[in-house]
Scaffold this active site. Structure first.
Site, PDB file in Angstrom:
ATOM      1  N   HIS A 288      43.650  44.770  43.565  1.00 48.02           N
ATOM      2  CA  HIS A 288      42.914  46.027  43.493  1.00 48.02           C
ATOM      3  C   HIS A 288      41.953  46.094  44.686  1.00 48.02           C
ATOM      4  O   HIS A 288      41.781  45.099  45.409  1.00 48.02           O
ATOM      5  CB  HIS A 288      42.158  46.157  42.158  1.00 48.02           C
ATOM      6  CG  HIS A 288      41.099  45.127  41.936  1.00 48.02           C
ATOM      7  ND1 HIS A 288      41.241  44.064  41.073  1.00 48.02           N
ATOM      8  CD2 HIS A 288      39.875  44.980  42.493  1.00 48.02           C
ATOM      9  CE1 HIS A 288      40.157  43.326  41.105  1.00 48.02           C
ATOM     10  NE2 HIS A 288      39.300  43.860  41.963  1.00 48.02           N
TER      11      HIS A 288
HETATM   12  P1  TYD Z   1      40.284  42.116  36.409  1.00 47.38           P
HETATM   13  O1  TYD Z   1      39.559  43.069  37.313  1.00 47.38           O
HETATM   14  O2  TYD Z   1      41.688  42.465  36.052  1.00 47.38           O
HETATM   15  O3  TYD Z   1      40.261  40.650  37.023  1.00 47.38           O
HETATM   16  P2  TYD Z   1      40.688  40.155  38.499  1.00 47.38           P
HETATM   17  O4  TYD Z   1      39.962  41.003  39.468  1.00 47.38           O
HETATM   18  O5  TYD Z   1      40.277  38.730  38.585  1.00 47.38           O
HETATM   19  O6  TYD Z   1      42.156  40.309  38.631  1.00 47.38           O
HETATM   20  O7  TYD Z   1      39.406  41.951  35.096  1.00 47.38           O
HETATM   21  C1  TYD Z   1      39.976  41.560  33.878  1.00 47.38           C
HETATM   22  C2  TYD Z   1      39.256  42.277  32.741  1.00 47.38           C
HETATM   23  O8  TYD Z   1      37.903  41.865  32.645  1.00 47.38           O
HETATM   24  C3  TYD Z   1      39.277  43.779  32.907  1.00 47.38           C
HETATM   25  O9  TYD Z   1      39.649  44.345  31.664  1.00 47.38           O
HETATM   26  C4  TYD Z   1      37.842  44.141  33.174  1.00 47.38           C
HETATM   27  C5  TYD Z   1      37.046  42.988  32.622  1.00 47.38           C
HETATM   28  N1  TYD Z   1      35.832  42.715  33.410  1.00 47.38           N
HETATM   29  C6  TYD Z   1      34.598  43.098  32.915  1.00 47.38           C
HETATM   30  O10 TYD Z   1      34.492  43.696  31.831  1.00 47.38           O
HETATM   31  N2  TYD Z   1      33.485  42.809  33.645  1.00 47.38           N
HETATM   32  C7  TYD Z   1      33.558  42.170  34.845  1.00 47.38           C
HETATM   33  O11 TYD Z   1      32.502  41.914  35.483  1.00 47.38           O
HETATM   34  C8  TYD Z   1      34.847  41.804  35.360  1.00 47.38           C
HETATM   35  C9  TYD Z   1      34.993  41.092  36.681  1.00 47.38           C
HETATM   36  C10 TYD Z   1      35.961  42.094  34.609  1.00 47.38           C
END
Ligand code: TYD
Length: 135
Positions: free
Chosen positions: A51
């Site tokens: 992303h």
């Molecule tokens: P995600 O953005 O998919 O993780 P990565 O960037 O490591 O691939 O995040 C996974 C889940 O966690 C998503 O549903 C959002 C949640 N999340 C939060 O609620 N707060 C946060 O600070 C972060 C980083 C993620």
């Protein structure tokens, strides 16, 4: 202070008791930290990220192992390796990121400029390319 993604050296002090690394806002990190999160237990064959962020800036440190991070500005891809607490990766806004090839014991500590905001994410790569074109 930073506009481009770059590996930043982190100060260290080693003596017979072990090692300490230290960072300061205004030195290694040029933004106020509003959120910290940790990534762990990632299988070597799994990727995270995939992303981009519109506003969020991050500083990533890998502890306990190695990880590879690819940053893509829509035109070029830049590859970085984090394998020591002596360095961190500054990630500006507007870069598509993929974190991959985690060692089993790698923990990524992420220092973020903003609180969690789902609206700040771009999770579709074509949308990301369109967003970059209109900037
Ligand atoms: P995600 O953005 O998919 O993780 P990565 O960037 O490591 O691939 O995040 C996974 C889940 O966690 C998503 O549903 C959002 C949640 N999340 C939060 O609620 N707060 C946060 O600070 C972060 C980083 C993620």
């Amino acid at each position: 202070m930073h506009k481009e993604p770059n590996i930043v050296d982190i100060d260290t002090f080693i003596d017979e008791r072990g090692k300490i690394n230290f960072l300061e806002i205004g030195k290694e990190i040029d933004f106020a930290i509003n959120r910290v999160y940790f990534i762990s237990n990632v299988s070597p064959n799994k990727e995270r990220g995939d992303h981009a962020h519109k506003k969020l800036r991050q500083f990533i440190i890998a502890v306990g192992g190695r990880v590879e991070i690819e940053l893509d500005d829509g035109k070029n891809k830049f590859n970085f390796v984090l394998d020591s607490t002596d360095k961190g990766l500054y990630v500006p806004c507007g870069y598509w990121r993929v974190l991959r090839f985690f060692d089993k014991n790698t923990h990524c500590f992420v220092f973020a400029s903003e609180k969690y905001d789902a609206q700040d994410y771009i999770r579709n790569y074509q949308e990301f390319l369109d967003y970059k074109k209109q900037m």
